[in-house]
Write a protein that holds these residues in place. Structure first.
Motif, PDB file in Angstrom:
ATOM      1  N   VAL A  91      -6.889  -5.796   6.388  1.00  0.00           N
ATOM      2  CA  VAL A  91      -6.391  -7.166   6.482  1.00  0.00           C
ATOM      3  C   VAL A  91      -5.630  -7.461   7.778  1.00  0.00           C
ATOM      4  CG1 VAL A  91      -4.269  -6.772   5.120  1.00  0.00           C
ATOM      5  CG2 VAL A  91      -5.350  -9.007   5.074  1.00  0.00           C
ATOM      6  N   ILE A  92      -4.922  -6.459   8.302  1.00  0.00           N
ATOM      7  CA  ILE A  92      -4.079  -6.730   9.478  1.00  0.00           C
ATOM      8  C   ILE A  92      -4.852  -6.630  10.795  1.00  0.00           C
ATOM      9  CG2 ILE A  92      -3.174  -4.396   9.938  1.00  0.00           C
ATOM     10  CD1 ILE A  92      -0.337  -5.759  10.077  1.00  0.00           C
ATOM     11  N   GLN A  99     -10.356 -12.327   6.833  1.00  0.00           N
ATOM     12  CA  GLN A  99      -8.973 -11.901   6.559  1.00  0.00           C
ATOM     13  C   GLN A  99      -8.398 -12.707   5.394  1.00  0.00           C
ATOM     14  OE1 GLN A  99      -6.208 -14.024   7.387  1.00  0.00           O
ATOM     15  NE2 GLN A  99      -4.483 -12.603   7.277  1.00  0.00           N
ATOM     16  N   ARG A 103      -6.978 -11.517   1.784  1.00  0.00           N
ATOM     17  CA  ARG A 103      -5.621 -11.895   1.341  1.00  0.00           C
ATOM     18  C   ARG A 103      -5.661 -12.447  -0.085  1.00  0.00           C
ATOM     19  NH1 ARG A 103      -0.784 -11.978   4.877  1.00  0.00           N
ATOM     20  NH2 ARG A 103       0.061 -13.378   3.335  1.00  0.00           N
ATOM     21  N   PHE A 153       7.370   0.232  -5.247  1.00  0.00           N
ATOM     22  CA  PHE A 153       6.013  -0.128  -4.820  1.00  0.00           C
ATOM     23  C   PHE A 153       4.958   0.802  -5.447  1.00  0.00           C
ATOM     24  CE2 PHE A 153       2.780  -0.546  -1.237  1.00  0.00           C
ATOM     25  CZ  PHE A 153       2.302  -1.741  -1.723  1.00  0.00           C
ATOM     26  N   GLY A 285      16.402  -6.618  11.058  1.00  0.00           N
ATOM     27  CA  GLY A 285      15.428  -6.020  10.148  1.00  0.00           C
ATOM     28  C   GLY A 285      14.002  -6.416  10.410  1.00  0.00           C
ATOM     29  N   LEU A 290       3.882  -6.287  17.589  1.00  0.00           N
ATOM     30  CA  LEU A 290       2.540  -6.047  17.077  1.00  0.00           C
ATOM     31  C   LEU A 290       1.556  -6.714  18.041  1.00  0.00           C
ATOM     32  CD1 LEU A 290       3.274  -6.646  13.314  1.00  0.00           C
ATOM     33  CD2 LEU A 290       2.577  -4.487  14.342  1.00  0.00           C
ATOM     34  N   ARG A 292      -1.803  -8.479  19.808  1.00  0.00           N
ATOM     35  CA  ARG A 292      -2.873  -9.454  19.675  1.00  0.00           C
ATOM     36  C   ARG A 292      -3.790  -9.284  20.883  1.00  0.00           C
ATOM     37  NH1 ARG A 292      -0.666  -9.884  15.332  1.00  0.00           N
ATOM     38  NH2 ARG A 292      -0.222 -11.816  14.205  1.00  0.00           N
ATOM     39  N   TYR A 315       8.613  -9.976  17.455  1.00  0.00           N
ATOM     40  CA  TYR A 315       9.329 -10.850  16.519  1.00  0.00           C
ATOM     41  C   TYR A 315      10.843 -10.606  16.578  1.00  0.00           C
ATOM     42  CZ  TYR A 315       4.734 -11.733  14.408  1.00  0.00           C
ATOM     43  OH  TYR A 315       3.430 -12.093  14.184  1.00  0.00           O
ATOM     44  N   HIS A 348      -1.348 -14.130   9.372  1.00  0.00           N
ATOM     45  CA  HIS A 348      -0.983 -12.739   9.041  1.00  0.00           C
ATOM     46  C   HIS A 348       0.458 -12.607   8.549  1.00  0.00           C
ATOM     47  CE1 HIS A 348      -4.625 -10.695  10.424  1.00  0.00           C
ATOM     48  NE2 HIS A 348      -4.691 -11.656  11.340  1.00  0.00           N
ATOM     49  N   CYS A 350       3.700 -11.939   6.653  1.00  0.00           N
ATOM     50  CA  CYS A 350       3.838 -10.767   5.768  1.00  0.00           C
ATOM     51  C   CYS A 350       3.370 -11.009   4.328  1.00  0.00           C
ATOM     52  CB  CYS A 350       5.301 -10.334   5.761  1.00  0.00           C
ATOM     53  SG  CYS A 350       5.565  -8.881   4.741  1.00  0.00           S
TER      54      CYS A 350
HETATM   55  C1  HEM Z   1      11.817  -6.314   5.447  1.00  0.00           C
HETATM   56  C2  HEM Z   1      10.607  -5.839   5.200  1.00  0.00           C
HETATM   57  C3  HEM Z   1       9.357  -6.302   5.915  1.00  0.00           C
HETATM   58  C4  HEM Z   1       9.218  -6.826   7.168  1.00  0.00           C
HETATM   59  C5  HEM Z   1      10.316  -7.094   8.200  1.00  0.00           C
HETATM   60  C6  HEM Z   1       7.803  -7.098   7.359  1.00  0.00           C
HETATM   61  C7  HEM Z   1       7.265  -7.697   8.484  1.00  0.00           C
HETATM   62  C8  HEM Z   1       5.950  -8.066   8.641  1.00  0.00           C
HETATM   63  C9  HEM Z   1       5.414  -8.797   9.761  1.00  0.00           C
HETATM   64  C10 HEM Z   1       6.216  -9.250  10.978  1.00  0.00           C
HETATM   65  C11 HEM Z   1       4.086  -8.996   9.542  1.00  0.00           C
HETATM   66  C12 HEM Z   1       3.123  -9.769  10.448  1.00  0.00           C
HETATM   67  C13 HEM Z   1       2.153  -8.858  11.143  1.00  0.00           C
HETATM   68  C14 HEM Z   1       1.395  -9.549  12.251  1.00  0.00           C
HETATM   69  O1  HEM Z   1       1.798 -10.617  12.722  1.00  0.00           O
HETATM   70  O2  HEM Z   1       0.367  -8.968  12.680  1.00  0.00           O
HETATM   71  C15 HEM Z   1       3.770  -8.348   8.300  1.00  0.00           C
HETATM   72  C16 HEM Z   1       2.511  -8.289   7.757  1.00  0.00           C
HETATM   73  C17 HEM Z   1       2.223  -7.543   6.632  1.00  0.00           C
HETATM   74  N1  HEM Z   1       3.129  -6.980   5.754  1.00  0.00           N
HETATM   75 FE1  HEM Z   1       5.130  -6.974   5.931  1.00  0.00          FE
HETATM   76  N2  HEM Z   1       7.127  -6.713   6.242  1.00  0.00           N
HETATM   77  C18 HEM Z   1       8.026  -6.225   5.332  1.00  0.00           C
HETATM   78  C19 HEM Z   1       7.754  -5.767   4.069  1.00  0.00           C
HETATM   79  C20 HEM Z   1       6.502  -5.609   3.547  1.00  0.00           C
HETATM   80  C21 HEM Z   1       6.187  -5.091   2.244  1.00  0.00           C
HETATM   81  C22 HEM Z   1       7.213  -4.672   1.190  1.00  0.00           C
HETATM   82  C23 HEM Z   1       4.810  -5.043   2.157  1.00  0.00           C
HETATM   83  C24 HEM Z   1       3.936  -4.577   1.038  1.00  0.00           C
HETATM   84  C25 HEM Z   1       4.289  -3.831   0.065  1.00  0.00           C
HETATM   85  C26 HEM Z   1       4.275  -5.558   3.395  1.00  0.00           C
HETATM   86  C27 HEM Z   1       2.925  -5.667   3.692  1.00  0.00           C
HETATM   87  C28 HEM Z   1       2.419  -6.338   4.776  1.00  0.00           C
HETATM   88  C29 HEM Z   1       0.984  -6.488   5.026  1.00  0.00           C
HETATM   89  C30 HEM Z   1      -0.147  -5.915   4.198  1.00  0.00           C
HETATM   90  C31 HEM Z   1       0.873  -7.249   6.194  1.00  0.00           C
HETATM   91  C32 HEM Z   1      -0.415  -7.697   6.870  1.00  0.00           C
HETATM   92  C33 HEM Z   1      -0.783  -9.073   6.388  1.00  0.00           C
HETATM   93  C34 HEM Z   1      -1.986  -9.651   7.090  1.00  0.00           C
HETATM   94  O3  HEM Z   1      -2.408  -9.138   8.126  1.00  0.00           O
HETATM   95  O4  HEM Z   1      -2.523 -10.642   6.577  1.00  0.00           O
HETATM   96  N3  HEM Z   1       5.315  -5.901   4.211  1.00  0.00           N
HETATM   97  N4  HEM Z   1       4.931  -7.821   7.755  1.00  0.00           N
END
Ligand code: HEM
Length: 408
Positions: A91-92, A99, A103, A153, A285, A290, A292, A315, A348, A350
């Motif tokens: 997905v990412i 995508q 989702r 989780f 936090g 990441l 692009r 970010y 994308h 989170c």
């Molecule tokens: C404080 C905790 C977290 C932060 C700061 C965070 C931050 C982010 C960010 C900035 C992205 C965007 C990525 C991009 O732009 O390419 C992202 C995507 C994502 N996060 Fe988180 N995340 C956190 C917790 C979690 C948790 C708990 C999970 C799952 C259990 C998770 C799963 C994902 C997934 C799968 C993506 C990809 C989504 C996509 O590409 O459509 N994240 N996260």
């Protein structure tokens, strides 16, 4: 002591540099980058390899626009010859529409309704971890920050054995932060093989309505996901879901353990908690970069990008941009306007933000409810790991008035 000035670091950011094990110094470097020009060049982005290095975006508006404009700034990595890579439906690393279809399979497991139902379990897991040291009046809050997200989780969403959480934490850490490309790749292979074995074992078992089942059963445009893609998405979930939340929570524990009046204020005013959690994510936090891949000739803030170039969306730097935030370098627990990019933006954004917020809030609530006077004692060092895309405390020794255990 740092070995180079912020200006020298800003010339060619290397996030793996050990100077960044200082919590605030990295933000001084970001300030130089942000104010000198919209995009600074770096030879070696944290996530690579990338042909020709990368341009780093550190201003809020630019990061927001890049995250939003997925057509010009693709999430597919580049091959060494500059074309877009496709190595599966992860997905990412793919773009819409595929995508978004993926989702849709994953989103329901992180819905606000599901998270509401999960709250008592998250509280019980947190309490169990606090019980390990509550009677002694001293303990390490990094144990709560690092174990709670993994246990929740694995047990309640992924359906993986909880006793394996330490293995996954350790291996994902080496895969991201290991000292050489070789060591990191070996850890990634190790992770892949272990997840593959785990999912393989599940294939003949009765359904459990968890994320692994959802991926195994998923059909996109009438076709099942390839088994390798199921494995890769589970790997992504393990990597994205544990260290991110743990690091963010560890910062909050550190901050409240070293700012007694702020800790007391949160103890007195529980309603402040959701606002404070957002501020902790903005302040310390969020993710530090990441990639692009540029897909067409495009201009942003006067800078011309060409296909085959990489842009790093930082970010964390955007979250300290004074163009968007008043007093950005202050952690203001009741900050009102806070459109932070800690969870990214655009398609994308989170997937796990609702889960992260729940784990984070309940983690801090239980610690403050059960050890309201906790503090990091003078002369004790909390170990901070900072030269990474996620940064956090690995040890947080604290003292407090002893309490009683609540679980059997
Ligand atoms: C404080 C905790 C977290 C932060 C700061 C965070 C931050 C982010 C960010 C900035 C992205 C965007 C990525 C991009 O732009 O390419 C992202 C995507 C994502 N996060 Fe988180 N995340 C956190 C917790 C979690 C948790 C708990 C999970 C799952 C259990 C998770 C799963 C994902 C997934 C799968 C993506 C990809 C989504 C996509 O590409 O459509 N994240 N996260």
């Amino acid at each position: 002591m740092v070995s180079k000035s912020p200006e020298e670091h800003a010339e060619n950011l290397n996030l793996r540099h050990e100077d960044f094990n200082d919590q605030e110094f990295l933000y001084e470097v970001y300030a130089v980058m942000r104010e000198s020009k919209p995009f600074s060049h770096q030879d070696c982005p944290f996530v690579g390899p990338t042909p020709g290095g990368a341009w780093v975006a550190t201003r809020y508006d630019d990061c927001y626009e890049i995250a939003r404009n997925w057509r010009s700034f693709s999430s597919r990595p580049l091959t060494m010859d500059g074309s877009l890579m496709w190595f599966g439906d992860i997905v990412i690393t793919i773009d819409p529409p595929r995508q978004q279809q993926l989702r849709k399979v994953l989103n329901p497991y992180f819905s606000p309704g599901r998270m509401k139902q999960l709250e008592p379990q998250v509280r019980a897991v947190t309490d169990g971890l606090i019980d390990n040291f509550i009677e002694s009046g001293r303990g390490d809050l990094a144990d709560v920050a690092w174990q709670q997200p993994g246990i929740v989780f694995f047990r309640y969403l992924l359906g993986m054995p909880v006793q394996d959480v330490p293995f996954y934490l350790e291996t994902t850490d080496v895969a991201v932060n290991g000292e050489s490309e070789e060591v990191r790749n070996a850890a990634m292979t190790n992770l892949y093989l272990r997840v593959r074995e785990e999912i393989d074992r599940r294939r003949g078992e009765p359904p459990r309505d968890d994320l692994i089942d959802a991926l195994l059963d998923a059909e996109i445009e009438g076709e099942k996901l390839r088994f390798d893609d199921v494995v890769a998405n589970v790997m992504l979930l393990v990597q994205a879901g544990l260290e991110t939340t743990s690091s963010a929570m560890s910062f909050a524990f550190f901050y409240l353990g070293s700012h007694a009046s702020e800790r007391d204020r949160l103890v007195r005013d529980a309603e402040l908690m959701p606002t404070a959690i957002e501020e902790f994510i903005r302040f310390a936090g969020s993710i530090h970069g990441l990639n692009r891949s540029v897909t067409d000739e495009t201009e942003l803030s006067g800078h011309k990008f060409s296909p085959g170039q990489t842009v790093v969306v930082n970010y964390a730097a955007a979250n300290r941009d004074p163009r968007e935030f008043d007093q950005p370098d202050k952690c203001i627990l009741d900050r009102e306007a806070n459109r932070h990019l800690g969870f990214g933006a655009g398609v994308h954004r989170c997937l796990g933000s609702n889960l992260a917020r729940l784990e984070f809030r309940v983690g801090v609530e239980q610690v403050l409810a059960r050890m309201p006077d906790y503090a990091i004692p003078a002369g004790v060092t909390a170990e901070f790991h900072g030269n990474s895309v996620t940064r956090g405390y690995r040890t947080l020794p604290v003292v407090f008035t002893p309490g009683v255990r609540v679980s059997q």
